[in-house]
Design an enzyme around this catalytic site. Sequence first.
Site, PDB file in Angstrom:
ATOM      1  N   TYR A 145      35.742  42.038  28.707  1.00  0.00           N
ATOM      2  CA  TYR A 145      36.032  41.136  29.827  1.00  0.00           C
ATOM      3  C   TYR A 145      34.832  40.230  30.023  1.00  0.00           C
ATOM      4  O   TYR A 145      33.689  40.701  30.062  1.00  0.00           O
ATOM      5  CB  TYR A 145      36.312  41.916  31.108  1.00  0.00           C
ATOM      6  CG  TYR A 145      36.554  41.032  32.326  1.00  0.00           C
ATOM      7  CD1 TYR A 145      35.620  40.957  33.361  1.00  0.00           C
ATOM      8  CD2 TYR A 145      37.698  40.239  32.435  1.00  0.00           C
ATOM      9  CE1 TYR A 145      35.832  40.148  34.463  1.00  0.00           C
ATOM     10  CE2 TYR A 145      37.922  39.424  33.536  1.00  0.00           C
ATOM     11  CZ  TYR A 145      36.983  39.373  34.555  1.00  0.00           C
ATOM     12  OH  TYR A 145      37.185  38.559  35.638  1.00  0.00           O
ATOM     13  N   ASP A 240      27.385  38.572  25.843  1.00  0.00           N
ATOM     14  CA  ASP A 240      27.686  38.562  27.279  1.00  0.00           C
ATOM     15  C   ASP A 240      26.925  39.741  27.902  1.00  0.00           C
ATOM     16  O   ASP A 240      27.395  40.876  27.876  1.00  0.00           O
ATOM     17  CB  ASP A 240      29.197  38.684  27.501  1.00  0.00           C
ATOM     18  CG  ASP A 240      29.521  38.730  28.990  1.00  0.00           C
ATOM     19  OD1 ASP A 240      30.718  38.639  29.338  1.00  0.00           O
ATOM     20  OD2 ASP A 240      28.587  38.892  29.797  1.00  0.00           O
ATOM     21  N   LYS A 268      24.972  38.857  37.834  1.00  0.00           N
ATOM     22  CA  LYS A 268      24.746  40.102  38.587  1.00  0.00           C
ATOM     23  C   LYS A 268      23.278  40.337  38.966  1.00  0.00           C
ATOM     24  O   LYS A 268      22.768  39.741  39.897  1.00  0.00           O
ATOM     25  CB  LYS A 268      25.344  41.275  37.800  1.00  0.00           C
ATOM     26  CG  LYS A 268      26.885  41.140  37.665  1.00  0.00           C
ATOM     27  CD  LYS A 268      27.515  42.301  36.952  1.00  0.00           C
ATOM     28  CE  LYS A 268      28.949  42.015  36.562  1.00  0.00           C
ATOM     29  NZ  LYS A 268      29.934  42.408  37.590  1.00  0.00           N
TER      30      LYS A 268
HETATM   31  P1  KE4 Z   1      31.902  37.190  37.550  1.00  0.00           P
HETATM   32  O1  KE4 Z   1      32.608  35.865  37.340  1.00  0.00           O
HETATM   33  O2  KE4 Z   1      32.802  38.245  38.167  1.00  0.00           O
HETATM   34  O3  KE4 Z   1      30.558  37.022  38.290  1.00  0.00           O
HETATM   35  O4  KE4 Z   1      31.467  37.741  36.118  1.00  0.00           O
HETATM   36  C1  KE4 Z   1      32.448  37.900  35.130  1.00  0.00           C
HETATM   37  C2  KE4 Z   1      31.965  38.923  34.110  1.00  0.00           C
HETATM   38  C3  KE4 Z   1      31.493  38.468  32.892  1.00  0.00           C
HETATM   39  N1  KE4 Z   1      31.049  39.334  31.943  1.00  0.00           N
HETATM   40  C4  KE4 Z   1      31.048  40.666  32.170  1.00  0.00           C
HETATM   41  C5  KE4 Z   1      30.551  41.588  31.098  1.00  0.00           C
HETATM   42  C6  KE4 Z   1      31.507  41.187  33.412  1.00  0.00           C
HETATM   43  O5  KE4 Z   1      31.509  42.528  33.616  1.00  0.00           O
HETATM   44  C7  KE4 Z   1      31.970  40.302  34.402  1.00  0.00           C
HETATM   45  C8  KE4 Z   1      32.497  40.783  35.745  1.00  0.00           C
HETATM   46  N2  KE4 Z   1      32.499  42.199  35.924  1.00  0.00           N
HETATM   47  C9  KE4 Z   1      33.467  42.726  36.870  1.00  0.00           C
HETATM   48  C10 KE4 Z   1      33.367  44.253  36.859  1.00  0.00           C
HETATM   49  N3  KE4 Z   1      33.845  44.804  35.667  1.00  0.00           N
HETATM   50  C11 KE4 Z   1      33.253  42.171  38.246  1.00  0.00           C
HETATM   51  C12 KE4 Z   1      33.989  42.916  39.325  1.00  0.00           C
HETATM   52  C13 KE4 Z   1      35.178  42.145  39.803  1.00  0.00           C
HETATM   53  O6  KE4 Z   1      35.872  41.530  38.962  1.00  0.00           O
HETATM   54  O7  KE4 Z   1      35.401  42.184  41.035  1.00  0.00           O
END
Ligand code: KE4
Length: 428
Positions: A145, A240, A268
């Site tokens: 993801y 990533d 993060k």
């Molecule tokens: P954001 O757009 O949510 O800041 O980041 C996307 C993203 C990109 N790459 C990786 C490896 C990620 O884990 C994420 C987002 N992680 C999720 C949790 N698995 C965020 C939690 C959520 O979607 O509320």
Amino acid sequence: MGGMQHSTELFEEAQKYLPGGVDSPVRAYKAVGGTPPFIVAGQGSRMFDADGNEYIDYIGSWGPLIAGHAHPQVVKALKTAAERGTSFGAPTELETTLAKMVCKAMPSIEMVRFVNSGTEATMSALRLARAYTGRNKIIKFAGGYHGHSDGLLVKGGSGLATLGIPDSPGVPPGYAKETLVARYNDINSVERLFERYPDDIAAVIIEPVAANMGVVLPTPGFLPGLRRLTREYGTLLVFDEVITGFRIGYGGAQGLYGITPDLTCLGKIIGGGLPVGAYGGRREMMGMMAPLGPVYQAGTLSGNPLAMTAGIETLKLLSQPGVYNQLEQRTEALEKGIKAAAESAKSTVQVNRIASLLTIFFTDRRVTDWDSSATSDRSQYAAFFHKMLGAGIYWPPAQFEAVFVSLAHTPEDIQQTVEAVDRAFRSL
Ligand code: KE4
């Protein structure tokens, strides 16, 4: 526990105005059922809900709060920054300060651009990769993801080496077909795609340690194999590291595994709990980004003073000696406690861990990719989750997520958690 009355009322009210009552789907507890507690405060390793319940928190806002909730040093710096104004839409030295810290931590990054989310970071990195190579296709991995930009909400078509198909309504098939899907830890599945599309692939994007199918570690040779293949075919390797960056080491997965990616995406932790993302790489590549070069990307709040401040203070805390040893010790103790509890309760679970990232999978299969992760018993996971929540332990409300241990978690927190795991396993 103080019940859920007020959270239930708050959730009903929220659902009138917010789809599912939330601003991000995982928070609505669809995967585990029940009503999500509405949180009113966090402090260190603890979160407090609207009903007066206290939890030991193992999501840490899904990764950013590696120093714990409301760390005094972060809060103090944020207060000072906020009193100077929250956003200017003009350059500030804070952005250079954080950029230098990022570049020092990860030498593959000579130049970096801050954005407001991990989604923006990966979306922008892939636009740059396509512009740099003049190619259109990308490879991602099943179970990986990278945020919710259209080209990444794609699943594998039927059979192998096929064009991607949309994984969400609203994603045009034309976008999806530019995304190819390989199998994590299966270098042959990547090789087959390169053999099929030798001149078309702009980038391979990967979570070097997967955490969005639950935690899945790269098998020896997998990441070096990707580096070799991408070099051979003139494709960019995009790490990533939105989760792994500053999480599994100060130098991220690229530091730990000694792999030099062409582009890195971060998020993060580098925002310390404020909205942030970043992407970076070699100067000659980043020099293609506007206003230096022709590739456009912009953002009203990119590099805003508050996120920069929280990120700077968090990285300062993480650059103290012994920090990652402490995270390793705490999480190793948690892993050992979980495995001992599973043993005595005769529960068949898998525990995958690296540094302060961990997932308990409710399956008897070793979990090395999406297909094996997907054999996990979701209803068992849901039951486990609610046993833990009732015991005051906030575990991730979905099987395919990671547990995040912070510097604020004490040995007593870990002991209390292991006891709750033991009781939960025995009750399943
Ligand atoms: P954001 O757009 O949510 O800041 O980041 C996307 C993203 C990109 N790459 C990786 C490896 C990620 O884990 C994420 C987002 N992680 C999720 C949790 N698995 C965020 C939690 C959520 O979607 O509320």
